[in-house]
Design a protein around this motif. Sequence first.
Motif, mmCIF file in Angstrom:
data_model
loop_
_atom_site.group_PDB
_atom_site.id
_atom_site.type_symbol
_atom_site.label_atom_id
_atom_site.label_comp_id
_atom_site.label_asym_id
_atom_site.label_seq_id
_atom_site.Cartn_x
_atom_site.Cartn_y
_atom_site.Cartn_z
ATOM 1 N N ALA A 1 100.957 2.004 27.795
ATOM 2 C CA ALA A 1 101.116 1.940 29.251
ATOM 3 C C ALA A 1 100.367 3.078 29.933
ATOM 4 O O ALA A 1 99.719 2.876 30.964
ATOM 5 N N ILE A 2 100.428 4.254 29.349
ATOM 6 C CA ILE A 2 99.728 5.404 29.937
ATOM 7 C C ILE A 2 98.219 5.169 29.946
ATOM 8 O O ILE A 2 97.544 5.440 30.937
ATOM 9 N N GLY B 1 87.234 6.935 33.740
ATOM 10 C CA GLY B 1 86.591 8.174 34.131
ATOM 11 C C GLY B 1 87.522 9.243 34.673
ATOM 12 O O GLY B 1 87.076 10.343 34.976
ATOM 13 N N HIS B 2 88.801 8.962 34.800
ATOM 14 C CA HIS B 2 89.769 9.906 35.359
ATOM 15 C C HIS B 2 90.742 10.381 34.280
ATOM 16 O O HIS B 2 91.894 9.960 34.230
ATOM 17 N N VAL B 3 90.286 11.285 33.430
ATOM 18 C CA VAL B 3 91.122 11.785 32.339
ATOM 19 C C VAL B 3 92.379 12.460 32.875
ATOM 20 O O VAL B 3 93.427 12.440 32.237
ATOM 21 N N GLY B 4 92.312 13.023 34.068
ATOM 22 C CA GLY B 4 93.477 13.665 34.680
ATOM 23 C C GLY B 4 94.641 12.713 34.892
ATOM 24 O O GLY B 4 95.799 13.151 34.956
ATOM 25 N N ASP B 5 94.354 11.416 34.995
ATOM 26 C CA ASP B 5 95.428 10.432 35.138
ATOM 27 C C ASP B 5 96.345 10.450 33.917
ATOM 28 O O ASP B 5 97.547 10.190 34.031
ATOM 29 N N ILE B 6 95.800 10.753 32.754
ATOM 30 C CA ILE B 6 96.599 10.788 31.530
ATOM 31 C C ILE B 6 97.657 11.879 31.647
ATOM 32 O O ILE B 6 98.845 11.647 31.383
ATOM 33 N N ALA B 7 97.258 13.079 32.034
ATOM 34 C CA ALA B 7 98.198 14.194 32.154
ATOM 35 C C ALA B 7 99.304 13.882 33.156
ATOM 36 O O ALA B 7 100.477 14.183 32.909
ATOM 37 N N SER B 8 98.949 13.270 34.269
ATOM 38 C CA SER B 8 99.950 12.915 35.278
ATOM 39 C C SER B 8 100.949 11.907 34.728
ATOM 40 O O SER B 8 102.156 12.043 34.937
ATOM 41 N N SER B 9 100.446 10.916 34.022
ATOM 42 C CA SER B 9 101.331 9.897 33.456
ATOM 43 C C SER B 9 102.188 10.452 32.327
ATOM 44 O O SER B 9 103.343 10.056 32.179
ATOM 45 N N PRO C 1 83.495 8.133 24.130
ATOM 46 C CA PRO C 1 83.919 8.617 22.820
ATOM 47 C C PRO C 1 84.149 10.127 22.771
ATOM 48 O O PRO C 1 84.952 10.610 21.981
ATOM 49 N N ASP C 2 83.483 10.874 23.626
ATOM 50 C CA ASP C 2 83.641 12.328 23.618
ATOM 51 C C ASP C 2 84.977 12.795 24.190
ATOM 52 O O ASP C 2 85.341 13.964 24.036
ATOM 53 N N LYS C 3 85.739 11.905 24.804
ATOM 54 C CA LYS C 3 87.028 12.269 25.402
ATOM 55 C C LYS C 3 88.232 11.830 24.571
ATOM 56 O O LYS C 3 89.368 12.109 24.934
ATOM 57 N N VAL C 4 88.006 11.148 23.447
ATOM 58 C CA VAL C 4 89.112 10.603 22.657
ATOM 59 C C VAL C 4 90.077 11.698 22.220
ATOM 60 O O VAL C 4 91.296 11.588 22.412
ATOM 61 N N GLU C 5 89.564 12.774 21.641
ATOM 62 C CA GLU C 5 90.439 13.841 21.144
ATOM 63 C C GLU C 5 91.223 14.484 22.281
ATOM 64 O O GLU C 5 92.406 14.805 22.127
ATOM 65 N N GLN C 6 90.583 14.686 23.413
ATOM 66 C CA GLN C 6 91.257 15.279 24.573
ATOM 67 C C GLN C 6 92.415 14.395 25.040
ATOM 68 O O GLN C 6 93.509 14.879 25.299
ATOM 69 N N VAL C 7 92.169 13.093 25.139
ATOM 70 C CA VAL C 7 93.209 12.167 25.581
ATOM 71 C C VAL C 7 94.333 12.094 24.549
ATOM 72 O O VAL C 7 95.516 12.133 24.909
#
Length: 86
Positions: free
Chosen positions: A48-49, A56-64, A25-31
């Motif tokens: 899809a993203i 656990g890999h929030v960096g995957d969002i930025a790449s996608s 839940p602490d990563k929702v705003e970041q994503v």
Amino acid sequence: MPRDAREYGRNHADRIAEIERKFGPDKVEQVLAQLSRISHPTEQLLGAIVVLARPGHVGDIASSVSLANRDASAVLNAATVKDERG
């Protein structure tokens, strides 16, 4: 065994639930902030993203997101392949 439909994140509430499941839940705003950088967002592309991101890999969002801004169909195709392979 079929996936829970919520995992596809095709509407805002389902995306939030899947983001919380994958990243906490602490990563929702970041994503969500990263997803807001998509040039031409659609519910299917946003979902899809989230589907493609590894837990656990929030960096995957930025790449996608970066790929989606260059070639949205590549992201949609990758999510389809991931879904078909389970």
